[in-house]
Scaffold this motif. Structure first.
Motif, PDB file in Angstrom:
ATOM      1  N   ASP A   1      -6.315  12.325  -3.727  1.00  0.00           N
ATOM      2  CA  ASP A   1      -6.262  11.870  -5.133  1.00  0.00           C
ATOM      3  C   ASP A   1      -5.096  10.943  -5.406  1.00  0.00           C
ATOM      4  O   ASP A   1      -5.531   9.811  -6.078  1.00  0.00           O
ATOM      5  CB  ASP A   1      -6.207  12.708  -6.176  1.00  0.00           C
ATOM      6  CG  ASP A   1      -7.588  13.632  -6.234  1.00  0.00           C
ATOM      7  OD1 ASP A   1      -8.850  13.190  -5.633  1.00  0.00           O
ATOM      8  OD2 ASP A   1      -7.827  14.873  -6.741  1.00  0.00           O
ATOM      9  N   GLU A   2      -3.626  11.227  -5.011  1.00  0.00           N
ATOM     10  CA  GLU A   2      -2.972  10.502  -5.196  1.00  0.00           C
ATOM     11  C   GLU A   2      -2.826   9.058  -4.638  1.00  0.00           C
ATOM     12  O   GLU A   2      -2.516   8.009  -4.981  1.00  0.00           O
ATOM     13  CB  GLU A   2      -1.477  10.994  -4.666  1.00  0.00           C
ATOM     14  CG  GLU A   2      -0.910  12.352  -5.674  1.00  0.00           C
ATOM     15  CD  GLU A   2       0.251  13.052  -5.393  1.00  0.00           C
ATOM     16  OE1 GLU A   2       1.336  12.121  -4.803  1.00  0.00           O
ATOM     17  OE2 GLU A   2       0.423  14.101  -5.186  1.00  0.00           O
TER      18      GLU A   2
ATOM     19  N   GLY B   1      -5.497   1.983  -5.837  1.00  0.00           N
ATOM     20  CA  GLY B   1      -6.499   1.376  -6.707  1.00  0.00           C
ATOM     21  C   GLY B   1      -7.777   1.241  -6.143  1.00  0.00           C
ATOM     22  O   GLY B   1      -8.531   0.449  -6.182  1.00  0.00           O
ATOM     23  N   LEU B   2      -8.067   2.245  -5.083  1.00  0.00           N
ATOM     24  CA  LEU B   2      -9.270   2.284  -4.291  1.00  0.00           C
ATOM     25  C   LEU B   2     -10.577   2.549  -4.965  1.00  0.00           C
ATOM     26  O   LEU B   2     -10.517   3.546  -5.797  1.00  0.00           O
ATOM     27  CB  LEU B   2      -9.086   3.346  -3.276  1.00  0.00           C
ATOM     28  CG  LEU B   2      -8.223   3.064  -2.104  1.00  0.00           C
ATOM     29  CD1 LEU B   2      -8.069   4.162  -1.203  1.00  0.00           C
ATOM     30  CD2 LEU B   2      -8.045   1.745  -1.720  1.00  0.00           C
TER      31      LEU B   2
ATOM     32  N   ASP C   1     -16.273   4.986  -6.181  1.00  0.00           N
ATOM     33  CA  ASP C   1     -15.865   4.942  -7.719  1.00  0.00           C
ATOM     34  C   ASP C   1     -14.558   5.642  -7.698  1.00  0.00           C
ATOM     35  O   ASP C   1     -14.142   6.383  -8.589  1.00  0.00           O
ATOM     36  CB  ASP C   1     -16.747   5.432  -8.544  1.00  0.00           C
ATOM     37  CG  ASP C   1     -18.224   4.387  -8.732  1.00  0.00           C
ATOM     38  OD1 ASP C   1     -17.936   3.136  -8.607  1.00  0.00           O
ATOM     39  OD2 ASP C   1     -19.029   5.071  -9.023  1.00  0.00           O
ATOM     40  N   GLY C   2     -13.731   5.410  -6.764  1.00  0.00           N
ATOM     41  CA  GLY C   2     -12.423   6.107  -6.707  1.00  0.00           C
ATOM     42  C   GLY C   2     -12.284   7.658  -6.448  1.00  0.00           C
ATOM     43  O   GLY C   2     -11.430   8.361  -6.856  1.00  0.00           O
ATOM     44  N   THR C   3     -13.518   8.337  -6.132  1.00  0.00           N
ATOM     45  CA  THR C   3     -13.508   9.719  -6.036  1.00  0.00           C
ATOM     46  C   THR C   3     -13.863   9.774  -4.357  1.00  0.00           C
ATOM     47  O   THR C   3     -14.999   9.340  -3.778  1.00  0.00           O
ATOM     48  CB  THR C   3     -14.640  10.265  -6.686  1.00  0.00           C
ATOM     49  OG1 THR C   3     -14.482  10.080  -8.058  1.00  0.00           O
ATOM     50  CG2 THR C   3     -14.861  11.632  -6.405  1.00  0.00           C
TER      51      THR C   3
ATOM     52  N   SER D   1       0.664  -1.210   0.044  1.00  0.00           N
ATOM     53  CA  SER D   1      -0.173  -0.050  -0.050  1.00  0.00           C
ATOM     54  C   SER D   1       1.012   1.227  -0.008  1.00  0.00           C
ATOM     55  O   SER D   1       1.841   1.312   0.378  1.00  0.00           O
ATOM     56  CB  SER D   1      -0.944  -0.212   1.299  1.00  0.00           C
ATOM     57  OG  SER D   1      -1.821  -0.934   1.113  1.00  0.00           O
ATOM     58  N   LYS D   2       0.248   2.280  -0.443  1.00  0.00           N
ATOM     59  CA  LYS D   2       0.950   3.651  -0.538  1.00  0.00           C
ATOM     60  C   LYS D   2       0.290   4.453   0.330  1.00  0.00           C
ATOM     61  O   LYS D   2      -1.006   4.477   0.565  1.00  0.00           O
ATOM     62  CB  LYS D   2       0.828   4.217  -1.900  1.00  0.00           C
ATOM     63  CG  LYS D   2       1.722   3.615  -2.956  1.00  0.00           C
ATOM     64  CD  LYS D   2       3.102   3.213  -2.871  1.00  0.00           C
ATOM     65  CE  LYS D   2       3.797   2.750  -3.889  1.00  0.00           C
ATOM     66  NZ  LYS D   2       5.385   2.513  -3.746  1.00  0.00           N
TER      67      LYS D   2
END
Length: 91
Positions: free
Chosen positions: A76-77, A83-84, A41-43, A4-5
């Motif tokens: 956002d990064e 890949g969330l 959805d990644g937001t 993970s990052k």
């Protein structure tokens, strides 16, 4: 959370890499704030409201925050790097 990052001091790093200095103000005094944030959805959802609460909490402890634009970019990064899709996490 191997692989993970996370965002530390202005950039993405591996989650198992960062360490807290023994002289870190938050560690020494126990001061700190966080917000839990949901993504769809990644937001990230309701970012403005989360940042307002974070700023209010930080101000109450006399803690400085990075600018909202930088925190938004960091969110956002982290979302992209991990890949969330949909879920929750801390800022």
């Amino acid at each position: 959370m191997t692989g993970s990052k996370v965002w530390v001091d202005g950039g993405l790093v591996d989650a198992d890499g960062p360490a807290v200095s023994a002289f870190d103000h938050g560690l020494l005094t126990g001061d700190g704030v966080f917000e839990t944030l949901k993504t769809y959805d990644g937001t990230p959802f309701a970012v403005r409201r989360h940042l307002e609460r974070l700023a209010h909490s930080a101000a109450g402890l006399g803690l400085a925050l990075r600018p909202d634009e930088e925190l938004r970019a960091a969110m956002d990064e982290v979302v992209a790097a991990n890949g969330l899709g949909s879920g929750g996490g801390r800022v």
